[in-house]
Scaffold this active site. Sequence first.
Site, PDB file in Angstrom:
ATOM      1  N   CYS A   1      -9.067  -3.969   1.681  1.00 41.56           N
ATOM      2  CA  CYS A   1      -8.866  -4.206   0.247  1.00 41.56           C
ATOM      3  C   CYS A   1      -9.897  -3.387  -0.501  1.00 41.56           C
ATOM      4  O   CYS A   1     -11.099  -3.524  -0.245  1.00 41.56           O
ATOM      5  CB  CYS A   1      -9.011  -5.694  -0.057  1.00 41.56           C
ATOM      6  SG  CYS A   1      -9.088  -6.087  -1.808  1.00 41.56           S
TER       7      CYS A   1
ATOM      8  N   CYS B   1      -6.093  -4.695  -8.067  1.00 43.93           N
ATOM      9  CA  CYS B   1      -5.941  -4.343  -6.651  1.00 43.93           C
ATOM     10  C   CYS B   1      -6.515  -2.951  -6.490  1.00 43.93           C
ATOM     11  O   CYS B   1      -6.019  -2.009  -7.110  1.00 43.93           O
ATOM     12  CB  CYS B   1      -4.478  -4.395  -6.220  1.00 43.93           C
ATOM     13  SG  CYS B   1      -4.184  -3.809  -4.526  1.00 43.93           S
ATOM     14  N   GLY B   2      -7.557  -2.807  -5.682  1.00 48.45           N
ATOM     15  CA  GLY B   2      -8.235  -1.524  -5.563  1.00 48.45           C
ATOM     16  C   GLY B   2      -7.382  -0.449  -4.923  1.00 48.45           C
ATOM     17  O   GLY B   2      -7.222   0.655  -5.471  1.00 48.45           O
TER      18      GLY B   2
END
Length: 321
Positions: free
Chosen positions: A106, A259-260
């Site tokens: 993530c 959300c990276g």
Amino acid sequence: MTQPATSSVPNVPTPGTLAFTKGHGTKNDFVLIADREGVLDLGPEDVRRLADRRSGIGGDGVIRLAPTAALARAGEETAQAALAEDPTAEWFMDYRNADGSVAEMCGNGVRVFAAFAEQEGLADLSAGPLSLGTRGGVKRVTKEADGWYAVDMGPWFLPGGESAAAEGYDAAVAVHGWTAPRPALSVDLGNPHTVVALASLDELDSLELFRAPEVAPLPPHGTNVELVVPLGEEEGPDGVVGRLRMRVHERGVGETPSCGTGACAAALAVRTWQAGSSGDGAPDTWIVEVPGGEVRVRVLPSGNVELAGPAELVYSGHVTR
């Protein structure tokens, strides 16, 4: 009883409890556990209980920090691969989605992991980059002067290849409330993403993402879906910078404020739509606006993609096991 994450009081668990820290990157939030010996058995039910926002601590996911070597000795193949790639990757990011499922990695979580390792005295980013193992390969994190963490996310690719770049799509996405599916582009950053372009911010704001979008063809392990609106280009301190806004539905979680890897996928998709897979003529740097704030995505000279943004540790405490 909780305490601020910056407190000097040691976060030492008592019998029958587990020490944790709560952190977030642009409001993509995580429960962080330091397993210094690599002996904690963290099963799906444990993850769901910790991540539950009503009966647990609450988070989009759970991150266990563990010694890469210990996991490698226990047979974790991705830990073995991480050490083979970079023997200095002392710590491994064992990331689980809120539903208990295992995820590759993530992007926001990597930054929060680095801040957590600093808090625990396990890393000193003022001395240089931190290499850490993930199921998506080794990630290298540097700390910028403004306090942001920049992560070399490694290589990326379009699963649909040159034909997808030329056509601009290789999948179709249906969102609740739409009358028909729309074309989308698949982007892989070690985890799967499917990106859809929208025409206006009003349409983006009105999306109903309480149900998972339907994707065809669906990747074997599911996919994250990003809905994006390109906002043009602007002049930055180092040249032209692209800007876009997005919302995201993460597999195993639902809609999240950020959300990276999704931000990276969104920027790479818009860059591809603008100039093809080579990106010739399109900006290499993009500011991605998400509901939780802003992050920066940059295509590096190596061809890898970098993600930069804030990471905050909110509080620490103990939870009953």
